[in-house]
Design a protein around this motif. Sequence first.
Motif, short mmCIF file in Angstrom:
data_model
loop_
_atom_site.label_atom_id
_atom_site.label_comp_id
_atom_site.label_asym_id
_atom_site.label_seq_id
_atom_site.Cartn_x
_atom_site.Cartn_y
_atom_site.Cartn_z
N LYS A 174 -3.27 -0.63 -7.04
CA LYS A 174 -3.98 -1.89 -7.27
C LYS A 174 -5.49 -1.65 -7.26
O LYS A 174 -6.22 -2.15 -8.13
CB LYS A 174 -3.60 -2.86 -6.14
CG LYS A 174 -3.91 -4.30 -6.41
CD LYS A 174 -3.35 -5.13 -5.25
CE LYS A 174 -3.48 -6.60 -5.49
NZ LYS A 174 -2.82 -7.37 -4.41
N LEU A 223 10.22 2.90 -5.04
CA LEU A 223 8.95 3.19 -4.37
C LEU A 223 9.11 4.08 -3.14
O LEU A 223 8.32 5.00 -2.92
CB LEU A 223 8.29 1.85 -3.97
CG LEU A 223 6.83 1.90 -3.53
CD1 LEU A 223 5.94 2.44 -4.64
CD2 LEU A 223 6.37 0.50 -3.13
N HIS A 224 10.17 3.83 -2.36
CA HIS A 224 10.36 4.58 -1.11
C HIS A 224 10.65 6.06 -1.36
O HIS A 224 10.57 6.87 -0.45
CB HIS A 224 11.48 3.94 -0.28
CG HIS A 224 12.83 4.00 -0.96
ND1 HIS A 224 13.16 3.20 -2.03
CD2 HIS A 224 13.90 4.78 -0.73
CE1 HIS A 224 14.39 3.49 -2.42
NE2 HIS A 224 14.87 4.44 -1.64
N VAL A 276 6.49 3.59 -10.83
CA VAL A 276 6.04 4.26 -9.60
C VAL A 276 6.41 5.74 -9.62
O VAL A 276 5.77 6.54 -8.92
CB VAL A 276 6.62 3.58 -8.34
CG1 VAL A 276 6.09 2.16 -8.20
CG2 VAL A 276 8.14 3.62 -8.32
N THR A 299 8.93 7.84 -3.52
CA THR A 299 7.71 8.44 -4.07
C THR A 299 6.58 8.45 -3.03
O THR A 299 6.72 7.87 -1.96
CB THR A 299 7.20 7.64 -5.29
OG1 THR A 299 6.63 6.41 -4.83
CG2 THR A 299 8.32 7.32 -6.26
N GLU A 300 5.50 9.09 -3.40
CA GLU A 300 4.31 9.14 -2.54
C GLU A 300 3.37 7.99 -2.87
O GLU A 300 2.32 7.84 -2.24
CB GLU A 300 3.55 10.46 -2.79
CG GLU A 300 4.39 11.70 -2.66
CD GLU A 300 4.50 12.15 -1.22
OE1 GLU A 300 3.49 12.66 -0.70
OE2 GLU A 300 5.58 11.97 -0.62
N VAL A 301 3.72 7.23 -3.90
CA VAL A 301 2.81 6.21 -4.42
C VAL A 301 2.67 5.04 -3.46
O VAL A 301 3.64 4.60 -2.85
CB VAL A 301 3.34 5.71 -5.80
CG1 VAL A 301 2.60 4.46 -6.27
CG2 VAL A 301 3.21 6.82 -6.83
N LYS A 302 1.43 4.55 -3.33
CA LYS A 302 1.17 3.34 -2.54
C LYS A 302 0.70 2.25 -3.50
O LYS A 302 -0.27 2.45 -4.23
CB LYS A 302 0.07 3.61 -1.50
CG LYS A 302 0.43 4.71 -0.51
CD LYS A 302 1.11 4.13 0.73
CE LYS A 302 1.56 5.20 1.70
NZ LYS A 302 2.66 6.09 1.19
N LEU A 303 1.37 1.10 -3.44
CA LEU A 303 1.00 0.01 -4.34
C LEU A 303 -0.46 -0.39 -4.16
O LEU A 303 -1.16 -0.70 -5.12
CB LEU A 303 1.90 -1.21 -4.11
CG LEU A 303 3.31 -1.14 -4.70
CD1 LEU A 303 4.07 -2.42 -4.38
CD2 LEU A 303 3.27 -0.91 -6.21
N GLU A 304 -0.90 -0.40 -2.90
CA GLU A 304 -2.28 -0.78 -2.61
C GLU A 304 -3.28 0.11 -3.35
O GLU A 304 -4.30 -0.36 -3.86
CB GLU A 304 -2.54 -0.72 -1.10
CG GLU A 304 -2.14 -1.97 -0.35
CD GLU A 304 -2.61 -3.26 -1.05
OE1 GLU A 304 -3.83 -3.38 -1.28
OE2 GLU A 304 -1.76 -4.12 -1.38
N ASN A 305 -2.96 1.42 -3.38
CA ASN A 305 -3.86 2.36 -4.06
C ASN A 305 -3.85 2.15 -5.57
O ASN A 305 -4.88 2.24 -6.23
CB ASN A 305 -3.48 3.81 -3.73
CG ASN A 305 -3.63 4.12 -2.26
OD1 ASN A 305 -4.27 3.36 -1.52
ND2 ASN A 305 -3.04 5.20 -1.81
N GLN A 330 0.45 8.72 -8.80
CA GLN A 330 -0.70 7.90 -8.42
C GLN A 330 -1.89 8.02 -9.39
O GLN A 330 -2.76 7.17 -9.40
CB GLN A 330 -1.15 8.33 -7.02
CG GLN A 330 -2.14 7.40 -6.33
CD GLN A 330 -1.53 6.08 -5.90
OE1 GLN A 330 -0.56 6.03 -5.15
NE2 GLN A 330 -2.08 5.00 -6.39
#
Length: 218
Positions: free
Chosen positions: A180, A169-170, A141, A172-178, A145
Amino acid sequence: MAEIIVMKAVNAENELHAQKVRELVDHFGVLLINLLSSPGSGKTTLLEATLREWRGKFRMGAIEGDLFTDEDARRLERFGIQVVQLNTQGSCHLTANMIEKALEKLDLKALDFLFIENVGNLVCPASFNLGEHKRVTLLSVTEGQDKIKKYPKAFFTADLLLVSKIDLLHLTEVKLENLKEDFFRVNPKGGFLPLSAKTGDGMPQWLGFLEAWKKELL
Ligand code: MG
Ligand code: ZN
């Protein structure tokens, strides 16, 4: 033009070696996994966690691809497993020919799983079939992104994407949904698994993938 012809010849030769590798591991019933990622995404750490979980349950071995060093191989050797170090002398990917040579150093009948830790690089390792049964790409992560869009081949050729270091994860700016969504856009059939080798989140599912693949092979 000439460049294209050279690449084809190299790949044709690589495919022949990949075939030989596959025949050998199939003969001994060893599941061969090719781990791809950029440097620092946690391939060795994942292997350490896997070895810790499965100590005494399965017989595992590793082929460690590195440019020059043998630190990762030493980390794994502590678990008392069979490890072969492949130093590519600066080359940025492993070839099936190198794997074929590494197999000569291993007692394949004493293995259930053999992991290849490819050279840390999201670009050319994706183009070289090593004869593996399954290809697993790691993306941490902390890498941001955009990597799936930038280096699609490492992702669309993967059987499974492990999104590593999800304990961070918290930060970073990354979203797991994105991630995926980006992954399934290039690889609708691949597996997608968020994981932290540090906290153990996702480890049971990872071991589940390995066991299921092993059963497919038998
Ligand atoms: Mg490593
Ligand atoms: Zn390369």
